[in-house]
Design a protein around this motif. Structure first.
Motif, PDB file in Angstrom:
ATOM      1  N   THR A  59       0.829  -1.196   0.000  1.00 44.20           N
ATOM      2  CA  THR A  59       0.000   0.000   0.000  1.00 44.20           C
ATOM      3  C   THR A  59       0.867   1.250   0.000  1.00 44.20           C
ATOM      4  N   ILE A  60       0.552   2.173  -0.903  1.00 41.71           N
ATOM      5  CA  ILE A  60       1.268   3.447  -1.028  1.00 41.71           C
ATOM      6  C   ILE A  60       0.277   4.577  -0.759  1.00 41.71           C
ATOM      7  N   LEU A  61       0.627   5.448   0.165  1.00 44.20           N
ATOM      8  CA  LEU A  61      -0.221   6.573   0.530  1.00 44.20           C
ATOM      9  C   LEU A  61       0.223   7.835  -0.201  1.00 44.20           C
ATOM     10  N   ILE A  62      -0.724   8.519  -0.825  1.00 38.49           N
ATOM     11  CA  ILE A  62      -0.480   9.837  -1.407  1.00 38.49           C
ATOM     12  C   ILE A  62      -1.349  10.833  -0.650  1.00 38.49           C
ATOM     13  N   ALA A  63      -0.732  11.714   0.104  1.00 39.66           N
ATOM     14  CA  ALA A  63      -1.457  12.713   0.878  1.00 39.66           C
ATOM     15  C   ALA A  63      -1.524  13.996   0.067  1.00 39.66           C
ATOM     16  N   THR A  64      -2.729  14.355  -0.361  1.00 40.68           N
ATOM     17  CA  THR A  64      -2.890  15.488  -1.269  1.00 40.68           C
ATOM     18  C   THR A  64      -4.189  16.217  -0.926  1.00 40.68           C
ATOM     19  N   SER A  65      -4.711  16.959  -1.876  1.00 39.22           N
ATOM     20  CA  SER A  65      -6.022  17.589  -1.746  1.00 39.22           C
ATOM     21  C   SER A  65      -6.730  17.436  -3.079  1.00 39.22           C
ATOM     22  N   SER A  66      -8.054  17.535  -3.057  1.00 36.32           N
ATOM     23  CA  SER A  66      -8.795  17.399  -4.315  1.00 36.32           C
ATOM     24  C   SER A  66      -8.447  18.527  -5.272  1.00 36.32           C
ATOM     25  N   ILE A  67      -8.053  19.679  -4.724  1.00 37.92           N
ATOM     26  CA  ILE A  67      -7.670  20.825  -5.556  1.00 37.92           C
ATOM     27  C   ILE A  67      -6.418  20.514  -6.360  1.00 37.92           C
ATOM     28  N   ASP A  68      -5.518  19.717  -5.781  1.00 37.64           N
ATOM     29  CA  ASP A  68      -4.250  19.383  -6.435  1.00 37.64           C
ATOM     30  C   ASP A  68      -4.284  17.984  -7.043  1.00 37.64           C
ATOM     31  N   ILE A  85      -5.351  16.699  -9.733  1.00 37.56           N
ATOM     32  CA  ILE A  85      -4.994  16.521 -11.140  1.00 37.56           C
ATOM     33  C   ILE A  85      -3.493  16.301 -11.321  1.00 37.56           C
ATOM     34  N   ASN A  86      -2.691  16.848 -10.404  1.00 34.62           N
ATOM     35  CA  ASN A  86      -1.242  16.720 -10.523  1.00 34.62           C
ATOM     36  C   ASN A  86      -0.720  15.375 -10.052  1.00 34.62           C
ATOM     37  N   VAL A  87      -1.448  14.701  -9.175  1.00 40.03           N
ATOM     38  CA  VAL A  87      -0.953  13.438  -8.632  1.00 40.03           C
ATOM     39  C   VAL A  87      -1.653  12.234  -9.247  1.00 40.03           C
ATOM     40  N   LYS A  88      -2.738  12.468  -9.952  1.00 41.56           N
ATOM     41  CA  LYS A  88      -3.500  11.352 -10.505  1.00 41.56           C
ATOM     42  C   LYS A  88      -2.679  10.523 -11.478  1.00 41.56           C
ATOM     43  N   VAL A  89      -1.802  11.171 -12.223  1.00 37.42           N
ATOM     44  CA  VAL A  89      -0.964  10.435 -13.171  1.00 37.42           C
ATOM     45  C   VAL A  89      -0.092   9.434 -12.434  1.00 37.42           C
ATOM     46  N   VAL A  90       0.509   9.866 -11.306  1.00 40.88           N
ATOM     47  CA  VAL A  90       1.338   8.971 -10.498  1.00 40.88           C
ATOM     48  C   VAL A  90       0.494   7.835  -9.936  1.00 40.88           C
ATOM     49  N   ALA A  91      -0.676   8.183  -9.396  1.00 43.30           N
ATOM     50  CA  ALA A  91      -1.556   7.168  -8.815  1.00 43.30           C
ATOM     51  C   ALA A  91      -1.974   6.134  -9.854  1.00 43.30           C
ATOM     52  N   ASP A  92      -2.255   6.590 -11.057  1.00 43.30           N
ATOM     53  CA  ASP A  92      -2.662   5.665 -12.119  1.00 43.30           C
ATOM     54  C   ASP A  92      -1.529   4.709 -12.484  1.00 43.30           C
ATOM     55  N   ILE A  93      -0.307   5.211 -12.512  1.00 40.82           N
ATOM     56  CA  ILE A  93       0.843   4.351 -12.819  1.00 40.82           C
ATOM     57  C   ILE A  93       0.992   3.277 -11.744  1.00 40.82           C
ATOM     58  N   LEU A  94       0.849   3.676 -10.482  1.00 37.24           N
ATOM     59  CA  LEU A  94       0.972   2.718  -9.376  1.00 37.24           C
ATOM     60  C   LEU A  94      -0.143   1.672  -9.439  1.00 37.24           C
ATOM     61  N   THR A  95      -1.357   2.107  -9.741  1.00 41.37           N
ATOM     62  CA  THR A  95      -2.477   1.170  -9.841  1.00 41.37           C
ATOM     63  C   THR A  95      -2.264   0.187 -10.982  1.00 41.37           C
ATOM     64  N   GLU A  96      -1.769   0.674 -12.106  1.00 38.33           N
ATOM     65  CA  GLU A  96      -1.489  -0.197 -13.253  1.00 38.33           C
ATOM     66  C   GLU A  96      -0.463  -1.265 -12.908  1.00 38.33           C
ATOM     67  N   ARG A  97       0.402  -0.945 -11.958  1.00 38.72           N
ATOM     68  CA  ARG A  97       1.437  -1.902 -11.544  1.00 38.72           C
ATOM     69  C   ARG A  97       1.009  -2.706 -10.309  1.00 38.72           C
ATOM     70  N   ALA A 155       5.086   2.917   1.402  1.00 39.34           N
ATOM     71  CA  ALA A 155       5.698   4.128   0.851  1.00 39.34           C
ATOM     72  C   ALA A 155       4.665   5.240   0.920  1.00 39.34           C
ATOM     73  N   ALA A 156       5.145   6.475   1.002  1.00 41.10           N
ATOM     74  CA  ALA A 156       4.210   7.599   1.145  1.00 41.10           C
ATOM     75  C   ALA A 156       4.777   8.848   0.489  1.00 41.10           C
ATOM     76  N   TRP A 157       3.850   9.660  -0.025  1.00 35.85           N
ATOM     77  CA  TRP A 157       4.210  10.911  -0.699  1.00 35.85           C
ATOM     78  C   TRP A 157       3.340  12.022  -0.135  1.00 35.85           C
ATOM     79  N   LEU A 158       3.965  13.020   0.470  1.00 36.28           N
ATOM     80  CA  LEU A 158       3.251  14.166   1.024  1.00 36.28           C
ATOM     81  C   LEU A 158       3.178  15.234  -0.061  1.00 36.28           C
ATOM     82  N   ARG A 159       2.022  15.330  -0.694  1.00 32.60           N
ATOM     83  CA  ARG A 159       1.868  16.207  -1.846  1.00 32.60           C
ATOM     84  C   ARG A 159       0.781  17.252  -1.595  1.00 32.60           C
ATOM     85  N   ARG A 160       1.097  18.297  -0.832  1.00 35.58           N
ATOM     86  CA  ARG A 160       0.260  19.476  -0.659  1.00 35.58           C
ATOM     87  C   ARG A 160      -1.150  19.159  -0.132  1.00 35.58           C
TER      88      ARG A 160
END
Length: 338
Positions: free
Chosen positions: A16-25, A27-39, A84-89
């Motif tokens: 499990t990988i955590l991406i801490a973000t906001s709905s406002i941001d 769009i910027n992290v969805k590409v990363v999340a999609d790559i992780l989900t595909e894998r 793994a975790a990513w603190l993204r705004r």
């Protein structure tokens, strides 16, 4: 772990990988999340602004016997549940800022940030792309400049003072004004607003000299041949040269999507790039967005490194695979990569 089905085969799901973000941001992290989900990685998208509005559930319990557990959207987290975790705004709470909401924004930003920090502290330091504590340390602007000097970068002459006489010791002519947080309070509007890099003429007649010079960061204006945005992810560097017209010389970010600013894929000097890696290593960071000025004589001047700097426009305009690199680095962390 849950089991996913792929055709007729039952495959154990990955970490499990955590991406801490906001709905406002988002769009910027969805590409990363999609790559992780595909894998086949389980990606949890924590959205701080939705927690604030009560749309998403967050609870943190410290039990006298079992200890600390956080629950987000029905899913519980302990210190060993995140690989793994990513603190993204995650603290971008308001898309619009008005006088009526400003005090509330400041209050809830502080309070929710404190509550969220409990969640971040559940996750081991080595698990983060950039650990929150390391980011806090690196974001201290003056200390960061001094550390950059120590690793060999050329830095601007810099003054922070509540006395104009100290600011006037900088070379006469154009002086640059910056703020520590990139924001300032506008008394006319009663709101906090972003502050671009502002030119000050460094003389007593300048309108800016009517008040105290503190708190602010003052530096000489540096002549520019071009500027650079260097994005480092793990062991990879993504180099972008920035060319501006006269209209955008002070702060290219204001004119970023106009014809006054042009981004090009050009190689950054290797010896300067090595210093970028050294500076991130000092702070224990895996990601950093560096800003530089190149003077007409070729001297490279370090401005800052942003531990959470934007990058998506570089992917779109220059086809730089930064999202791919971030996803790969998060996967490396889950597998014990350094």
């Amino acid at each position: 772990m849950t089991l996913n089905r792929s055709g007729n085969n039952r495959v154990k799901s990955k970490a499990t990988i955590l991406i801490a973000t906001s709905s406002i941001d988002n769009i910027n992290v969805k590409v990363v999340a999609d790559i992780l989900t595909e894998r086949s990685y389980n990606t949890v998208m924590y959205e701080g602004d939705r927690v604030l509005r009560g749309e998403h559930q967050l609870s943190i319990r410290l039990h006298p016997k079992t200890g600390l557990v956080a629950t987000y959207q029905g899913r519980s987290f302990s210190s060993n549940s995140i690989a793994a975790a990513w603190l993204r705004r995650p603290n971008i709470f308001f898309a619009r800022r008005t006088k009526e909401t400003e005090l509330r924004r400041l209050n809830v930003s502080s309070e929710l940030a404190g509550a969220q920090r409990t969640l971040w502290d559940l996750i081991p330091h080595h698990t983060w792309l950039n650990a929150p504590g390391a980011m806090d340390r690196a974001e201290q602007k003056i200390a960061q400049l001094d550390m950059a000097r120590r690793v060999g970068f050329v830095i601007p002459d810099t003054v922070v003072s509540n006395q104009w006489r100290d600011v006037h010791q900088l070379p006469k002519g154009a002086t640059i004004l910056k703020t520590f947080r990139g924001e300032a309070y506008d008394e006319r509007l009663g709101t906090m607003n972003q502050v671009p890099t502002t030119v000050f003429t460094n003389n007593k007649e300048d309108p800016l000299a009517e008040g105290l010079p503190f708190p602010a960061i003052w530096q000489p204006a540096i002549p520019k041949k071009r500027e650079w945005r260097i994005t480092i992810v793990g062991g990879k560097s993504f180099d972008a040269a920035i060319y501006t017209t006269k209209n955008a010389k002070d702060d290219w970010r204001i004119h970023q999507f106009t014809s006054d600013v042009e981004f090009r894929r050009e190689p950054f000097p290797t010896h300067e790039k090595e210093k970028c890696f050294r500076l991130l290593k000092v702070y224990g960071l895996r990601y950093g967005a560096f800003d530089f000025i190149e003077k007409p004589d070729g001297t490279i001047v370090f401005l800052e490194v942003n531990t959470n700097g934007q990058y998506r426009w570089l992917e779109e305009q220059l086809d730089l695979p930064i999202s791919e690199a971030i996803a790969t680095e998060l996967i490396a962390i889950t597998e014990g990569g350094k």
